[in-house]
Design a protein around this motif. Structure first.
Motif, PDB file in Angstrom:
ATOM      1  N   GLY A 116      96.147  10.629  48.060  1.00 25.45           N
ATOM      2  CA  GLY A 116      96.925   9.494  48.511  1.00 25.45           C
ATOM      3  C   GLY A 116      97.310   9.671  49.970  1.00 25.45           C
ATOM      4  N   PRO A 117      97.886   8.630  50.600  1.00 22.29           N
ATOM      5  CA  PRO A 117      98.191   8.694  52.037  1.00 22.29           C
ATOM      6  C   PRO A 117      99.227   9.748  52.409  1.00 22.29           C
ATOM      7  N   SER A 121      89.086   6.663  59.344  1.00 27.65           N
ATOM      8  CA  SER A 121      88.482   5.690  58.423  1.00 27.65           C
ATOM      9  C   SER A 121      86.965   5.633  58.556  1.00 27.65           C
ATOM     10  N   ARG A 122      86.451   5.742  59.793  1.00 25.88           N
ATOM     11  CA  ARG A 122      85.001   5.688  59.993  1.00 25.88           C
ATOM     12  C   ARG A 122      84.320   6.893  59.330  1.00 25.88           C
ATOM     13  N   LEU A 123      84.933   8.083  59.455  1.00 28.49           N
ATOM     14  CA  LEU A 123      84.346   9.274  58.833  1.00 28.49           C
ATOM     15  C   LEU A 123      84.423   9.168  57.313  1.00 28.49           C
ATOM     16  N   ARG A 124      85.523   8.605  56.803  1.00 29.27           N
ATOM     17  CA  ARG A 124      85.652   8.431  55.339  1.00 29.27           C
ATOM     18  C   ARG A 124      84.531   7.542  54.808  1.00 29.27           C
ATOM     19  N   SER A 125      84.282   6.439  55.485  1.00 25.76           N
ATOM     20  CA  SER A 125      83.239   5.530  55.013  1.00 25.76           C
ATOM     21  C   SER A 125      81.839   6.100  55.227  1.00 25.76           C
ATOM     22  N   TYR A 126      81.629   6.761  56.377  1.00 16.84           N
ATOM     23  CA  TYR A 126      80.279   7.240  56.710  1.00 16.84           C
ATOM     24  C   TYR A 126      79.865   8.409  55.821  1.00 16.84           C
ATOM     25  N   THR A 127      80.798   9.323  55.510  1.00 13.75           N
ATOM     26  CA  THR A 127      80.428  10.465  54.664  1.00 13.75           C
ATOM     27  C   THR A 127      80.072  10.015  53.250  1.00 13.75           C
ATOM     28  N   GLU A 128      80.688   8.921  52.797  1.00 14.64           N
ATOM     29  CA  GLU A 128      80.341   8.399  51.469  1.00 14.64           C
ATOM     30  C   GLU A 128      78.978   7.716  51.507  1.00 14.64           C
ATOM     31  N   VAL A 129      78.726   6.961  52.558  1.00 14.17           N
ATOM     32  CA  VAL A 129      77.444   6.277  52.702  1.00 14.17           C
ATOM     33  C   VAL A 129      76.309   7.283  52.911  1.00 14.17           C
ATOM     34  N   ALA A 130      76.570   8.329  53.673  1.00 14.55           N
ATOM     35  CA  ALA A 130      75.546   9.339  53.981  1.00 14.55           C
ATOM     36  C   ALA A 130      75.404  10.322  52.824  1.00 14.55           C
ATOM     37  N   ILE A 157      90.502  11.260  51.523  1.00 18.77           N
ATOM     38  CA  ILE A 157      91.478  10.227  51.201  1.00 18.77           C
ATOM     39  C   ILE A 157      90.863   9.210  50.234  1.00 18.77           C
ATOM     40  N   LYS A 158      91.709   8.627  49.398  1.00 18.58           N
ATOM     41  CA  LYS A 158      91.250   7.769  48.307  1.00 18.58           C
ATOM     42  C   LYS A 158      90.392   6.604  48.790  1.00 18.58           C
ATOM     43  N   SER A 159      90.792   5.961  49.882  1.00 20.37           N
ATOM     44  CA  SER A 159      90.028   4.819  50.390  1.00 20.37           C
ATOM     45  C   SER A 159      90.357   4.583  51.860  1.00 20.37           C
ATOM     46  N   VAL A 160      89.496   3.831  52.524  1.00 19.98           N
ATOM     47  CA  VAL A 160      89.708   3.474  53.927  1.00 19.98           C
ATOM     48  C   VAL A 160      91.011   2.700  54.105  1.00 19.98           C
TER      49      VAL A 160
END
Length: 499
Positions: free
Chosen positions: A41-42, A93-102, A259-262
């Motif tokens: 969580g945050p 946030s960009r790293l959170r989204s990119y590591t999941e996509v990659a 973190i749980k989400s962007v």
């Protein structure tokens, strides 16, 4: 040594071990052990990132620097606050989204390999090596800080204090992995925060209030309240350049990945920056109030190694033994919260980036978790040896010196690569590799040349390291092949998820 302080210490340490045992039961696979299943969580994300970031530097190094040099230490803090904010704003946030996509990357080397489709795995191996090298120095700085704390508090020898601190930290990191590290860091962050609010307030009251405290500091040396005292342009640049280090610290940016989400990032950023700002101000005030308070005590202005004990002295003289024990536990919190994160990132590099990548490609999750756990022990033992040889009282490096070297190494080696990989679509694998190697080598070489007086001026090695790494990334990416369509599409997907 008061028995009350000892009891408080023991209760605190047992609490940390209980968290480790509970987390052990919640850890079933490598993703859980390395990244907590991306479930933070945050609040936990923010405080665990802050606590693992600040380490013993916040309660020992920074108060000691302010005690020894005065308010001019603020330049480093300004740089750190700016760097931390930009890291939360542009990387989290960009790293959170990119590591999941990659391909659901769970370590920094894993992300580099997946981001650039590095089939030769050289990116993974080189980045994992950089992590292992600089984290041994970083972890050893925390062990030195822990040894100084136990030595001063319990009157034991430096070597015995070093051994006890290492055993406790290894135990709960070995057991619980990322969840244990994150939750213990959360509670440790709260304890550090309270300590850095309470101690300066009580010290100022004891000195007669804010106005009297300022007058007393000024009467000892007006330069202590002059931010430009003994400062040069290069000196200010060097201190503020600490902020560049944030973009490349694996133990901090893995919290962004977990973190749980962007959508939770803005809330975490607010918590994290509030915690950091108040804590840093408190640490500086501790050092400044120590100047008049300990005017007749054995602390030595100008000697950072000795000055790093100023918080310990305050905890001892201002409070009863029960409260003193809690405040001293806060120092141990600062130390443990960073070392456990460093050991975890290092062990994940061993398990995921060496063992699985090079030795046993078909290794199962349980096997990798145990490889990671034993990696914690091996890396910790190397750090203990470095800390054993680094007793500041026998001419070893101070906590601040050791942190400075490792922070600069990570900041220059990984910072430019992380930033450019998240925001420049044209960047390729050759650029990433050139950036990591250039940044790491520049830091090592620059530090050696400066110490040997071959470079005739003082400039924090992260500055040339960061600049040259950026240049290497751009040059090698432009002269190399354009990334394939699949890489461009993945980049666009990560950007879209970040919006």
């Amino acid at each position: 040594m008061e028995i009350a302080t000892l009891i408080t210490f023991i209760v605190y340490l047992v609490g940390m071990l209980i968290i480790g045992i509970v987390s052990y039961r919640l850890t079933s696979n490598l993703s859980d052990y390395v990244l907590g299943g991306r479930s933070l969580g945050p609040g936990v994300t923010a405080l665990s990132a802050g606590a693992s970031d600040m380490s013993s530097w916040l309660l020992l190094g920074l108060p000691g620097l302010a005690y020894a040099t005065g308010i001019s230490s603020m330049w480093m803090c300004i740089g750190l606050l700016i760097g931390a904010y930009l890291n939360w704003k542009f990387v989290a946030s960009r790293l959170r989204s990119y590591t999941e996509v990659a391909n659901d990357s769970i370590t920094v080397p894993d992300f580099f390999e997946n981001r650039f489709r590095d089939k030769g795995r050289l990116l993974r191996i080189i980045s994992a090596l950089v992590i292992l090298i600089f984290f041994t120095f970083y972890a050893s700085s925390g062990l030195v800080g822990g040894a100084l704390l136990f030595q001063e508090t319990f009157g034991m020898s430096y070597n015995m204090a070093l051994l006890i601190g290492a055993i406790v930290i290894i135990s709960y990191t070995f057991l619980g992995g990322f969840l244990a590290v994150s939750w213990t860091d959360f509670f440790q962050g709260l304890l550090m925060f309270l300590a850095l609010v309470i101690v300066p307030i009580i010290a100022i009251i004891e000195l007669g209030g804010p106005a009297d405290t300022i007058d007393l500091v000024r009467s000892m040396n007006p330069g202590y309240l002059d931010p430009m005292d003994s400062m040069t342009t290069l000196g200010i640049i060097s201190l503020m350049a600490w902020g560049l280090g944030y973009f490349g610290q694996p133990h901090i940016i893995t919290r962004f990945m977990a973190i749980k989400s962007v959508e939770e990032v803005p809330k975490a950023r607010f918590y994290g920056m509030t915690w950091m700002t108040i804590s840093i101000i408190g640490a500086i005030v501790v050092g400044l109030t120590g100047i008049p308070y300990f005017a007749d005590q054995p602390l030595i202005q100008g000697d950072v190694d000795q000055s790093e004990k100023v918080f310990i002295y305050f905890a001892d003289v201002l409070f009863n033994p029960w409260v003193s024990g809690i405040l001293l536990a806060a120092i141990l919190s600062a130390i443990m919260s960073t070392i456990d994160s460093q050991l975890l990132v290092s062990s994940s590099a061993l398990a995921e980036d060496f063992y699985k990548a090079l030795i046993r490609k078909n290794a199962g999750d349980k096997e990798l978790v145990w490889v990671g756990r034993f990696g914690v022990i091996v890396i910790a033992l190397i750090a203990v040896v470095l800390a054993y040889n680094g007793n500041p009282e026998k001419g070893g490096a101070s906590v601040l010196d050791l942190v400075s070297y490792a922070w600069g190494g990570f900041g220059a080696a990984f910072g430019p690569v992380i930033l450019m990989s998240l925001y420049w679509k044209r960047m390729n694998r050759d650029g990433a590799l050139a950036g990591i190697i250039t940044g790491a080598v520049t830091v090592v070489v620059w530090e050696r040349l400066t110490n040997a007086k071959i470079i005739p001026f003082q400039l924090y090695e992260i500055v040339p390291g960061f600049i040259l790494a950026l240049a290497a990334i751009i040059i090698f990416s432009l002269i190399g092949n354009t990334p394939k369509k699949a890489i461009h599409e993945e980049f666009d997907e990560a950007v879209e998820k970040d919006l």
